[in-house]
Each structure stands twice: as structure tokens, then as C-alpha cells.
Design a protein around this motif. Structure first.
Motif, short mmCIF file in Angstrom:
data_model
loop_
_atom_site.label_atom_id
_atom_site.label_comp_id
_atom_site.label_asym_id
_atom_site.label_seq_id
_atom_site.Cartn_x
_atom_site.Cartn_y
_atom_site.Cartn_z
N ALA A 1 6.98 3.40 0.90
CA ALA A 1 6.60 2.64 -0.30
C ALA A 1 6.52 3.57 -1.51
O ALA A 1 7.04 3.25 -2.59
N VAL A 2 5.86 4.71 -1.35
CA VAL A 2 5.72 5.66 -2.45
C VAL A 2 7.08 6.20 -2.86
O VAL A 2 7.37 6.36 -4.06
N GLY B 1 9.88 4.73 -2.60
CA GLY B 1 10.76 3.69 -3.10
C GLY B 1 12.08 3.63 -2.35
O GLY B 1 13.11 3.27 -2.91
N LYS C 1 3.15 1.86 -6.94
CA LYS C 1 3.99 1.56 -5.77
C LYS C 1 3.14 1.19 -4.56
O LYS C 1 3.54 0.36 -3.74
N GLU D 1 1.77 -2.38 -5.19
CA GLU D 1 2.84 -3.36 -4.95
C GLU D 1 3.05 -3.58 -3.45
O GLU D 1 3.19 -4.72 -2.99
N TYR D 2 3.04 -2.49 -2.68
CA TYR D 2 3.22 -2.60 -1.23
C TYR D 2 2.06 -3.38 -0.60
O TYR D 2 2.27 -4.25 0.25
#
Length: 204
Positions: free
Chosen positions: A24-25, A27, A191, A194-195
Motif C-alpha cells: 500500500a505504501v 503504491g 496511502k 486509503e488502504y
């Protein structure tokens, strides 16, 4: 060509969640494969007869910590120097004790034993681990930034997931203000936030 990643684990956060947070971090796209009824059929075909596994362009990597370390190196979350990397790994491994001792409670069927295990976790195990982690975090910039150095590492992501367990078990967290503030900082990173919004709700 960028590598293709497939992460396989059960339908839960568990020992695959650090890897998911790293993705996630970073991307980076990956296949999040979740095993349910097919587990007995595939177990013997796996490198260590366990999950999670990470497939990278057809190469299968096993063991959750090895997977997390690999991904951290892939995406620059392992620490800036060899010393930082060692500190990151020590913090990440220490945080794992918070859920390593939690999972047996979750899956214990004997209610009497489950109660005894819960009391030990809440009153002894978790507070002892949290105390050590609070001290470790406080030793870096007074605990007001990251676990190691001046940037995000996979130790911060490991702790973000690990602290879910004592919180869910109603461990008294008032004595661990630095850890709770750290949790809020990390989960508010764009990020990560968002995850977390789209992460499936699962039993563990």
C-alpha cells in the motif's frame, strides 16, 4: 518490466498484513489471493507448508518475516544504513510478539483455557511487550516520529498492525501514549489511510 507479485494467505490480516501495508505504501499492484476451503489441498505443495507465500515472477518465497524483509528492500522501507536495518528488524520482530501470542487465544476452543490465556495476555504478555516498544520508540526523537531514523520503515507498519491486537483485547493502553500517538500518525498517512478504508473486514 516490473515484477509481478502474488501474495497468498488466509482470508484475514494475520501474518500477511505487514506485506499488504508495504504494498500500500509503495503504491505497487499485486494479486491478493485469499485461501479458504482449498487450504488442505495446497498445504503440502508449499515451501514451508505454511502461509503466507509471495510469488515474484514465478519464484515462491515463504515465511512472513522473510517476505516482509524482501518487500521492504524492494521498496526502500528497510532503513537507510546497515545499523538502521538491524534496528528496524529488531523493532518489527518485537512487535510480532503482540499478535504471535494473540492468535492461539483467537483459535482456542476450550472456554476455560481461553479465559486463562486472555487474562495472561491482557495483564502480563501485552503490557510487557508494549513497555519495551514504548521505550524503544521513545529513544528515537523522543518517540514523536518513526520507530527508526527519520523516515517510514516496515517497523512502523509492523507496529501499526501489531497494536490492533492489544487494543481489540481491551489491554489498558494509557501507559503507552507514544505508541498510540505513533499509531495515529501512521494510519493517517495518505496511502495507509486509503488502504485502511478499503481493507476487508475479517475475523483476524
Amino acid at each position: 518490466m516490473a515484477p509481478k507479485y502474488t501474495l497468498t494467505y488466509f482470508n484475514g490480516r494475520g501474518r500477511a498484513e505487514i506485506a499488504r501495508l508495504i504494498f500500500a505504501v509503495a503504491g505497487v499492484d499485486y494479486v491478493d489471493k485469499r485461501v479458504e476451503s482449498e487450504w488442505p489441498a495446497i498445504k503440502q505443495s508449499l515451501p514451508w507448508k505454511s502461509l503466507p507465500i509471495l510469488e515474484v515472477d514465478g519464484v515462491v518465497l515463504g515465511q512472513s518475516l522473510a517476505v516482509s524483509r524482501f518487500l521492504a528492500r524492494e521498496f526502500g522501507l528497510q532503513g537507510k544504513t546497515n545499523v538502521e536495518q538491524a534496528l528496524v528488524e529488531s523493532a518489527a520482530e518485537a512487535s510480532i510478539d503482540l499478535y504471535g501470542d494473540y492468535f492461539p487465544i483467537l483459535f482456542e476452543n476450550d472456554e476455560k483455557k481461553k479465559t486463562e490465556m486472555t487474562e495472561k495476555y491482557v495483564n502480563q504478555t501485552a503490557p510487557a511487550v508494549l513497555k519495551n516498544l514504548e521505550e524503544f520508540l521513545s529513544s528515537n526523537k523522543n518517540g514523536d516520529g518513526f520507530f527508526v531514523g527519520q523516515s517510514l520503515t516496515w517497523a512502523d507498519l509492523s507496529m501499526l498492525y501489531a497494536v490492533d491486537q492489544p487494543v481489540s483485547m481491551k489491554v489498558e493502553m494509557s501507559g503507552f501514549q507514544k505508541i498510540m500517538a505513533h499509531r495515529k500518525r501512521i494510519e493517517s498517512l495518505p496511502k495507509i489511510a486509503e488502504y485502511l478504508k478499503i481493507r476487508p473486514t475479517t475475523p483476524f
